[in-house]
Write a protein that holds these residues in place. Sequence first.
Motif, short mmCIF file in Angstrom:
data_model
loop_
_atom_site.label_atom_id
_atom_site.label_comp_id
_atom_site.label_asym_id
_atom_site.label_seq_id
_atom_site.Cartn_x
_atom_site.Cartn_y
_atom_site.Cartn_z
N LYS A 47 0.83 -1.20 0.00
CA LYS A 47 0.00 0.00 0.00
C LYS A 47 0.87 1.25 0.00
O LYS A 47 0.55 2.24 -0.67
CB LYS A 47 -0.94 0.01 1.21
CG LYS A 47 -2.03 -1.02 1.14
CD LYS A 47 -2.91 -0.95 2.37
CE LYS A 47 -3.95 -2.02 2.37
NZ LYS A 47 -4.79 -1.97 3.59
N TYR A 48 1.95 1.22 0.77
CA TYR A 48 2.89 2.35 0.81
C TYR A 48 3.49 2.58 -0.57
O TYR A 48 3.56 3.71 -1.05
CB TYR A 48 3.96 2.05 1.86
CG TYR A 48 5.09 3.04 1.93
CD1 TYR A 48 4.86 4.37 2.29
CD2 TYR A 48 6.40 2.64 1.66
CE1 TYR A 48 5.92 5.28 2.36
CE2 TYR A 48 7.45 3.54 1.75
CZ TYR A 48 7.21 4.86 2.09
OH TYR A 48 8.25 5.74 2.17
N LEU A 49 3.92 1.51 -1.22
CA LEU A 49 4.51 1.66 -2.55
C LEU A 49 3.48 2.09 -3.59
O LEU A 49 3.84 2.73 -4.58
CB LEU A 49 5.21 0.36 -2.98
CG LEU A 49 6.48 0.03 -2.20
CD1 LEU A 49 7.16 -1.19 -2.82
CD2 LEU A 49 7.43 1.20 -2.10
N THR A 50 2.21 1.78 -3.38
CA THR A 50 1.16 2.29 -4.26
C THR A 50 1.20 3.80 -4.29
O THR A 50 1.05 4.42 -5.34
CB THR A 50 -0.22 1.78 -3.80
OG1 THR A 50 -0.25 0.36 -3.93
CG2 THR A 50 -1.35 2.39 -4.61
N ALA A 51 1.40 4.41 -3.12
CA ALA A 51 1.50 5.87 -3.06
C ALA A 51 2.73 6.36 -3.82
O ALA A 51 2.68 7.39 -4.50
CB ALA A 51 1.54 6.34 -1.61
N TRP A 52 3.84 5.65 -3.72
CA TRP A 52 5.06 6.03 -4.46
C TRP A 52 4.87 5.84 -5.96
O TRP A 52 5.39 6.61 -6.75
CB TRP A 52 6.25 5.18 -3.99
CG TRP A 52 6.88 5.71 -2.75
CD1 TRP A 52 6.54 5.42 -1.46
CD2 TRP A 52 7.96 6.64 -2.67
NE1 TRP A 52 7.35 6.10 -0.59
CE2 TRP A 52 8.24 6.86 -1.31
CE3 TRP A 52 8.75 7.30 -3.62
CZ2 TRP A 52 9.25 7.71 -0.87
CZ3 TRP A 52 9.75 8.15 -3.17
CH2 TRP A 52 9.99 8.35 -1.82
N ASN A 53 4.15 4.81 -6.34
CA ASN A 53 4.08 4.44 -7.76
C ASN A 53 3.05 5.22 -8.56
O ASN A 53 3.16 5.29 -9.79
CB ASN A 53 3.82 2.94 -7.89
CG ASN A 53 5.03 2.13 -7.48
OD1 ASN A 53 6.16 2.60 -7.47
ND2 ASN A 53 4.79 0.88 -7.10
N GLU A 111 -4.48 10.46 -5.77
CA GLU A 111 -4.33 9.08 -5.29
C GLU A 111 -3.16 8.96 -4.32
O GLU A 111 -3.22 8.24 -3.33
CB GLU A 111 -4.15 8.12 -6.46
CG GLU A 111 -5.41 7.86 -7.24
CD GLU A 111 -6.50 7.22 -6.39
OE1 GLU A 111 -6.23 6.27 -5.64
OE2 GLU A 111 -7.65 7.71 -6.48
N ARG A 112 -2.08 9.67 -4.60
CA ARG A 112 -0.92 9.66 -3.72
C ARG A 112 -1.29 10.17 -2.33
O ARG A 112 -0.96 9.56 -1.32
CB ARG A 112 0.20 10.50 -4.32
CG ARG A 112 1.50 10.44 -3.56
CD ARG A 112 2.57 11.27 -4.22
NE ARG A 112 2.77 10.84 -5.60
CZ ARG A 112 3.05 11.67 -6.60
NH1 ARG A 112 3.20 12.96 -6.39
NH2 ARG A 112 3.21 11.20 -7.82
N LEU A 113 -1.99 11.30 -2.30
CA LEU A 113 -2.40 11.88 -1.01
C LEU A 113 -3.36 10.96 -0.28
O LEU A 113 -3.24 10.77 0.94
CB LEU A 113 -3.04 13.25 -1.23
CG LEU A 113 -2.11 14.36 -1.68
CD1 LEU A 113 -2.89 15.63 -2.01
CD2 LEU A 113 -1.06 14.65 -0.62
N LYS A 114 -4.29 10.38 -1.01
CA LYS A 114 -5.27 9.47 -0.39
C LYS A 114 -4.55 8.27 0.23
O LYS A 114 -4.80 7.93 1.39
CB LYS A 114 -6.28 8.98 -1.44
CG LYS A 114 -7.32 8.04 -0.90
CD LYS A 114 -8.27 7.58 -2.00
CE LYS A 114 -9.21 6.53 -1.47
NZ LYS A 114 -9.98 5.89 -2.52
N SER A 115 -3.65 7.64 -0.52
CA SER A 115 -2.92 6.48 0.00
C SER A 115 -2.03 6.88 1.17
O SER A 115 -1.99 6.19 2.20
CB SER A 115 -2.06 5.86 -1.10
OG SER A 115 -2.86 5.28 -2.09
N ALA A 116 -1.29 7.97 1.02
CA ALA A 116 -0.38 8.41 2.09
C ALA A 116 -1.15 8.73 3.37
O ALA A 116 -0.72 8.36 4.47
CB ALA A 116 0.43 9.62 1.62
#
Length: 124
Positions: free
Chosen positions: A12-18, A24-29
Amino acid sequence: MTNQEAWRLYEKYLTAWNTTSIEERLKSANEILSENIEYQTARHDLSTGRSLVIEDMATFHERFPGGHFEIGDVSSHHNVALLTWVIIQADGKEFARGGDQITVGRNGQIIKIITFAPSVRDPN
């Protein structure tokens, strides 16, 4: 935390990086990183706050357009895990491997990340 739980959280963390989507980055982070996360890398002294991690995510996409991270391996105990990250360039070739030590809080969010640059076989 089991290895499987650590792997899933790190995915999930790498989803934010990728992702290249800022939303989407903000939502995941926001979902997986504590607001007051402690973050330390070779470039950053120990700092506090999710915003620095998010800035580094954006910088990654500037340096490696079309690139992404994958997980190499995991080892965990209690609420701490060591994970190997792998940078894959846009052409599909591996660029580098490094490591993260993550600490997970009681609420399941990552509360601390220490990032290690790629290791060397001979430090001389």
